[in-house]
Write an enzyme that holds these catalytic residues in place. Sequence first.
Site, PDB file in Angstrom:
ATOM      1  N   ASP A  80      -0.541  -5.472   9.615  1.00 60.26           N
ATOM      2  CA  ASP A  80      -1.613  -4.563   9.215  1.00 60.26           C
ATOM      3  C   ASP A  80      -2.839  -5.409   8.868  1.00 60.26           C
ATOM      4  OD1 ASP A  80      -3.166  -2.510   8.317  1.00 60.26           O
ATOM      5  OD2 ASP A  80      -1.738  -1.744   6.842  1.00 60.26           O
ATOM      6  N   ALA A 109      -6.456  -4.984   7.789  1.00 57.30           N
ATOM      7  CA  ALA A 109      -7.427  -3.988   7.315  1.00 57.30           C
ATOM      8  C   ALA A 109      -8.604  -4.602   6.573  1.00 57.30           C
ATOM      9  CB  ALA A 109      -6.722  -2.969   6.415  1.00 57.30           C
ATOM     10  N   TRP A 160       0.862  -1.185   0.000  1.00 54.43           N
ATOM     11  CA  TRP A 160       0.000   0.000   0.000  1.00 54.43           C
ATOM     12  C   TRP A 160       0.901   1.239   0.000  1.00 54.43           C
ATOM     13  CZ3 TRP A 160      -1.800   2.711   4.860  1.00 54.43           C
ATOM     14  CH2 TRP A 160      -2.840   3.612   4.608  1.00 54.43           C
ATOM     15  N   LYS A 211     -13.287  -1.263   6.317  1.00 52.22           N
ATOM     16  CA  LYS A 211     -13.873  -2.115   5.281  1.00 52.22           C
ATOM     17  C   LYS A 211     -14.868  -3.107   5.864  1.00 52.22           C
ATOM     18  CE  LYS A 211     -10.350  -0.406   2.851  1.00 52.22           C
ATOM     19  NZ  LYS A 211      -9.380   0.552   3.306  1.00 52.22           N
TER      20      LYS A 211
END
Length: 389
Positions: A207, A209, A126, A242
């Site tokens: 991470d 997400a 990312w 999300k």
Amino acid sequence: MFDTLARQPDDPLLALIGLYKADERPGKVDLGVGVYRDEQGATPIFRAVKEAERRLVDGQTTKTYVGPEGDPVFLERLWDLTAGRAGRDLATAAVQTPGGSGAVRLAADLMARTGVRRIWLGLPTWPNHQAIFKAAGLEVVTFPFFDVPSQTVLFDGMMDALKGAKAGEAVLLHASCHNPTGGVLSPEQWTAVSALIANSGLLPLVDSAYQGFGKGLEADSAGLRTLLGGVPEALIAVSCSKNFGLYRERTGAIYAIAATREAAHSVRTNLAGLARTSYSMPPDHGAAVVSLILGDAALKSDWAAELETMRVRVATIRQRLAAGLARRWQVLTAIAEQEGMFSLLPLEEADVMRLRADHAIYMPGSGRINIAGLKSAEVDTVVEKFLSL
Ligand code: LMR
């Protein structure tokens, strides 16, 4: 004084939001920023979120500050969702953050304060990861994670590179649904990388997400849970953007696992201090919604069921897209095996611009596509446009 400032370019990913909005062509397709869309092209509010919001409006009695650490009940429930049994009985420090990006930034600031100088990132990743770590003063070292032409995870290359990392350095891993490639680490690979991290004295930052958008809520945390069983210290950045559809509510958390309760306590006070000097205290609304949902069996099961329909929709589009694109690029059958919202196509930036100019198909210059942005009815047409490049 401000005339000394050089003008900065827009964030290329976020700029797509405005460019897409401004395009008046019918049939435009948004494969840009990572948000879920349904078959009508809407980013829905989860039923359980709406219900939790109703209850909050009726029942909330104050808007007073929540404090720099946020709500401990939210933090506990979200940790249970993320880490399950593997997260119990660990010396954990937790702080509520403005979204997953806020969590990554707090982790970066904490690392810098702890004396971590370098963080290892697998490429591609990312784009904001590098920017955040550099902004916190860390040196970013990269290693190859994914080969776009062959659509494969470069696990051996990753392990070889990480063997060069020194004790006290950090390494970033994606819990699941790798952004931007959808590349998956097998359970054996998670075990191997966890052992390397532990044996080399590295600090992992995971991470998380997209939990629930890959193989399912539990399966998407399996790698993280393996890691937690094998390392003495870790940082875990969690986003609710999300999987609760709370994008603009900026809801997330940073968790630190320490070797002792005393160390965890110190970490918590440092995270709280870093938050205080940055944004002071986290926003409450999204976290209050998540906490309510996770604390109510009926709401939680309705939320999980709705998330599962999203996951299945994305996985179904993946299959069709893979089959269509493989007619020209055999290697893209791999898209069907990848997971989460993203895949990274072997396109030149000029191809991406041509798709945008000629066909109103929007994606970042990297060739990343947000598969969750595609309606079933659009798949065949979009495939044809790609094949026409
Ligand atoms: C994305 O990668 O598209 C999302 O995580 C949105 C963002 O903040 O970049």
